[in-house]
Design a protein around this motif. Structure first.
Motif, mmCIF file in Angstrom:
data_model
loop_
_atom_site.group_PDB
_atom_site.id
_atom_site.type_symbol
_atom_site.label_atom_id
_atom_site.label_comp_id
_atom_site.label_asym_id
_atom_site.label_seq_id
_atom_site.Cartn_x
_atom_site.Cartn_y
_atom_site.Cartn_z
ATOM 1 N N ALA A 176 0.826 -1.211 0.000
ATOM 2 C CA ALA A 176 0.000 0.000 0.000
ATOM 3 C C ALA A 176 0.860 1.260 0.000
ATOM 4 C CB ALA A 176 -0.932 -0.017 1.207
ATOM 5 N N VAL A 177 1.919 1.274 0.807
ATOM 6 C CA VAL A 177 2.791 2.456 0.867
ATOM 7 C C VAL A 177 3.501 2.664 -0.467
ATOM 8 C CG1 VAL A 177 4.855 3.419 1.958
ATOM 9 C CG2 VAL A 177 3.094 2.326 3.362
ATOM 10 N N GLN A 178 3.987 1.592 -1.061
ATOM 11 C CA GLN A 178 4.705 1.717 -2.322
ATOM 12 C C GLN A 178 3.781 2.024 -3.498
ATOM 13 O OE1 GLN A 178 7.087 -1.838 -2.741
ATOM 14 N NE2 GLN A 178 8.651 -1.088 -1.310
ATOM 15 N N SER A 179 2.462 1.831 -3.320
ATOM 16 C CA SER A 179 1.525 2.142 -4.402
ATOM 17 C C SER A 179 1.198 3.623 -4.476
ATOM 18 C CB SER A 179 0.230 1.341 -4.220
ATOM 19 O OG SER A 179 -0.509 1.804 -3.089
ATOM 20 N N ILE A 180 1.534 4.384 -3.441
ATOM 21 C CA ILE A 180 1.288 5.827 -3.460
ATOM 22 C C ILE A 180 2.267 6.477 -4.436
ATOM 23 C CG2 ILE A 180 1.214 7.919 -2.074
ATOM 24 C CD1 ILE A 180 -0.971 5.900 -1.397
ATOM 25 N N ARG A 210 -6.766 1.517 0.759
ATOM 26 C CA ARG A 210 -6.167 0.477 -0.074
ATOM 27 C C ARG A 210 -5.894 -0.801 0.722
ATOM 28 N NH1 ARG A 210 -2.317 3.534 -4.450
ATOM 29 N NH2 ARG A 210 -3.536 5.459 -4.601
ATOM 30 N N MET A 211 -5.659 -0.644 2.012
ATOM 31 C CA MET A 211 -5.358 -1.812 2.836
ATOM 32 C C MET A 211 -6.604 -2.489 3.373
ATOM 33 S SD MET A 211 -2.006 -0.692 5.074
ATOM 34 C CE MET A 211 -2.863 0.654 5.910
ATOM 35 N N LEU A 212 -7.712 -1.762 3.460
ATOM 36 C CA LEU A 212 -8.904 -2.295 4.109
ATOM 37 C C LEU A 212 -9.475 -3.544 3.426
ATOM 38 C CD1 LEU A 212 -10.715 -1.855 6.514
ATOM 39 C CD2 LEU A 212 -12.131 -0.313 5.140
ATOM 40 N N PRO A 213 -9.688 -3.566 2.092
ATOM 41 C CA PRO A 213 -10.224 -4.793 1.476
ATOM 42 C C PRO A 213 -9.340 -6.027 1.663
ATOM 43 C CG PRO A 213 -10.521 -2.922 0.010
ATOM 44 C CD PRO A 213 -9.643 -2.452 1.117
ATOM 45 N N PRO A 214 -8.020 -5.955 1.396
ATOM 46 C CA PRO A 214 -7.216 -7.159 1.637
ATOM 47 C C PRO A 214 -7.119 -7.537 3.113
ATOM 48 C CG PRO A 214 -5.811 -5.322 0.994
ATOM 49 C CD PRO A 214 -7.212 -4.901 0.747
ATOM 50 N N MET A 216 -9.589 -7.224 5.303
ATOM 51 C CA MET A 216 -10.831 -7.942 5.602
ATOM 52 C C MET A 216 -10.797 -9.346 5.007
ATOM 53 S SD MET A 216 -13.630 -4.895 5.064
ATOM 54 C CE MET A 216 -14.981 -6.027 5.304
ATOM 55 N N ASN A 217 -10.227 -9.473 3.816
ATOM 56 C CA ASN A 217 -10.088 -10.801 3.227
ATOM 57 C C ASN A 217 -9.172 -11.676 4.076
ATOM 58 O OD1 ASN A 217 -10.459 -12.658 0.840
ATOM 59 N ND2 ASN A 217 -8.246 -12.428 0.795
ATOM 60 N N LEU A 218 -8.113 -11.082 4.605
ATOM 61 C CA LEU A 218 -7.207 -11.818 5.488
ATOM 62 C C LEU A 218 -7.926 -12.268 6.749
ATOM 63 C CD1 LEU A 218 -4.327 -12.777 6.214
ATOM 64 C CD2 LEU A 218 -3.897 -10.482 7.133
ATOM 65 N N TYR A 219 -8.812 -11.423 7.289
ATOM 66 C CA TYR A 219 -9.562 -11.816 8.481
ATOM 67 C C TYR A 219 -10.501 -12.976 8.182
ATOM 68 C CZ TYR A 219 -12.913 -11.818 12.262
ATOM 69 O OH TYR A 219 -13.726 -12.224 13.293
ATOM 70 N N ALA A 220 -11.145 -12.965 7.010
ATOM 71 C CA ALA A 220 -12.022 -14.074 6.636
ATOM 72 C C ALA A 220 -11.234 -15.380 6.535
ATOM 73 C CB ALA A 220 -12.729 -13.772 5.316
ATOM 74 N N VAL A 221 -10.045 -15.308 5.938
ATOM 75 C CA VAL A 221 -9.191 -16.508 5.838
ATOM 76 C C VAL A 221 -8.779 -16.982 7.227
ATOM 77 C CG1 VAL A 221 -6.971 -17.358 4.998
ATOM 78 C CG2 VAL A 221 -8.370 -15.916 3.537
ATOM 79 N N GLY A 278 -17.611 -4.929 -1.986
ATOM 80 C CA GLY A 278 -18.127 -3.568 -2.071
ATOM 81 C C GLY A 278 -17.043 -2.517 -1.878
ATOM 82 N N LEU A 279 -16.137 -2.756 -0.930
ATOM 83 C CA LEU A 279 -15.049 -1.805 -0.695
ATOM 84 C C LEU A 279 -14.078 -1.779 -1.865
ATOM 85 C CD1 LEU A 279 -14.297 -2.458 3.080
ATOM 86 C CD2 LEU A 279 -15.419 -0.458 2.076
ATOM 87 N N GLU A 280 -13.814 -2.944 -2.467
ATOM 88 C CA GLU A 280 -12.923 -2.985 -3.622
ATOM 89 C C GLU A 280 -13.505 -2.182 -4.782
ATOM 90 O OE1 GLU A 280 -12.460 -7.131 -4.319
ATOM 91 O OE2 GLU A 280 -10.795 -7.353 -2.899
ATOM 92 N N ARG A 281 -14.816 -2.279 -4.983
ATOM 93 C CA ARG A 281 -15.448 -1.498 -6.045
ATOM 94 C C ARG A 281 -15.433 -0.005 -5.718
ATOM 95 N NH1 ARG A 281 -20.864 -5.216 -7.110
ATOM 96 N NH2 ARG A 281 -19.821 -6.933 -8.224
ATOM 97 N N LYS A 282 -15.642 0.311 -4.459
ATOM 98 C CA LYS A 282 -15.704 1.715 -4.069
ATOM 99 C C LYS A 282 -14.349 2.393 -4.218
ATOM 100 C CE LYS A 282 -16.882 4.705 -0.156
ATOM 101 N NZ LYS A 282 -17.378 4.762 1.234
ATOM 102 N N TYR A 283 -13.280 1.682 -3.837
ATOM 103 C CA TYR A 283 -11.955 2.265 -3.852
ATOM 104 C C TYR A 283 -11.138 1.868 -5.068
ATOM 105 C CZ TYR A 283 -13.036 3.327 1.015
ATOM 106 O OH TYR A 283 -13.634 3.796 2.160
ATOM 107 N N ALA A 284 -11.781 1.272 -6.081
ATOM 108 C CA ALA A 284 -11.052 0.860 -7.266
ATOM 109 C C ALA A 284 -10.527 2.085 -8.019
ATOM 110 C CB ALA A 284 -11.945 0.025 -8.181
ATOM 111 N N VAL A 285 -9.391 1.908 -8.661
ATOM 112 C CA VAL A 285 -8.809 2.993 -9.449
ATOM 113 C C VAL A 285 -9.602 3.168 -10.734
ATOM 114 C CG1 VAL A 285 -6.739 3.807 -10.647
ATOM 115 C CG2 VAL A 285 -6.533 2.543 -8.485
ATOM 116 N N LYS A 286 -10.115 4.368 -10.971
ATOM 117 C CA LYS A 286 -10.913 4.642 -12.167
ATOM 118 C C LYS A 286 -9.990 4.982 -13.328
ATOM 119 C CE LYS A 286 -14.774 4.340 -9.806
ATOM 120 N NZ LYS A 286 -14.224 4.132 -8.461
ATOM 121 N N ILE A 287 -10.108 4.201 -14.402
ATOM 122 C CA ILE A 287 -9.264 4.414 -15.586
ATOM 123 C C ILE A 287 -10.123 4.972 -16.731
ATOM 124 C CG2 ILE A 287 -7.743 3.317 -17.281
ATOM 125 C CD1 ILE A 287 -7.006 1.301 -15.195
#
Length: 287
Positions: A176-180, A210-214, A216-221, A278-287
């Protein structure tokens, strides 16, 4: 929307090569609907098996449905312990992983090397092996100022689950930090911000979404991995199910009760998966 309709109308009225509008799903149902249908199938299998089992059950024995209802509070108590273990593990793993992830982007080469080594070691280690190491290597009690302090097995299991969570969240933080964009760092530097100020006031606030969706996925796993602690002697949902089957001593209850436990995990984890999408769609990068 009107442009796409005009494009389709043009494609149907001419024999020239016309590129049709691009669709992401190609007319297929979204993935979350497929996942929901899998859940419906799971509940349907449980219901059919209970009904068939009740039809073929001996008259003297109580029905499978009545037996499941009788043991539901006990089973829910064990499942709640799975949730407790997942909560404590994700909190410890998140805090330690955040520190480790920031260590991977440190200016110090020694700190970066140490953080990278720890991350890769625990990220690529089997979760069950880590559980066994924590169970057998950590003492069951400690002596502190002449006072014996017990160290329960479930706490050691939490530590064992926190280690891979820590390593995976470390990679989430680093990525996430390196994606900025670098322009954020350069703009902060032009305003005479220190590296610490830039990181805490500018970079990390942008990383949260950017970190929130992965995360939450990690918590589900992690939640779905909590039944592993039953192997090392921790009483949770799987252990509770085994105790119920031993108390009833009926072979026809084996599949219904494990399906019942599977349904509980699905009911808990599926909303998390839907929220993550839902969070991934909300925070997706718009191209």
């Amino acid at each position: 929307m009107n442009g796409a309709r005009n494009h389709e109308r043009l494609a149907g009225s001419t024999d020239l090569a016309v590129l049709k509008p691009f669709r992401l799903n190609n007319g297929e149902p979204p993935a979350w609907r497929l996942q929901a249908s899998h859940g419906y199938v799971l509940f349907a299998v449980l219901a059919v098996y209970v009904l068939v089992g009740d039809v073929h059950a001996a008259p003297a024995k109580p029905s499978i449905l009545a037996t499941m209802w009788k043991w539901t509070p006990f089973l829910l108590q064990g499942f709640a312990f799975n949730i407790l273990i997942s909560f404590v593990s994700i909190i410890i793993g998140t805090l330690a992983g955040a520190a480790l992830g920031l260590g991977q982007i440190s200016n110090s080469g020694l700190v970066r090397s140490f953080a990278w080594t720890v991350t890769q070691f625990f990220r690529n280690a089997p979760w069950l092996v880590l559980l066994f190491y924590c169970i057998f290597l950590i003492p069951f009690e400690f002596e502190l100022f002449g006072v014996t302090i017990p160290f329960p097995a479930w706490i050691k299991a939490v530590i064992g689950l926190s280690l891979p969570v820590m390593a995976n969240f470390s990679e989430i933080v680093r990525g996430a930090v390196q994606s900025i964009p670098d322009g954020q760092w350069e703009a902060a530097e032009s305003l005479a911000y220190t590296r610490r100020q830039t990181l805490w006031l500018i970079i990390l606030p942008q990383c949260i979404k950017r970190m929130l969706p992965p995360w939450m996925n990690l918590y589900a796993v992690l939640t779905m991995a909590t039944p592993l602690v039953s192997i090392v002697g921790v009483g949770e949902g799987m252990t509770t199910t085994g105790e119920i089957l031993a108390a009833e001593n009926r072979s026809d209850l084996l599949i219904p009760f494990y399906l019942y436990l599977l349904c509980l995990f699905f009911l808990y984890c599926y909303p998390i998966a839907r929220w993550t999408i839902g969070l991934e769609r909300k925070y997706a990068v718009k191209i």
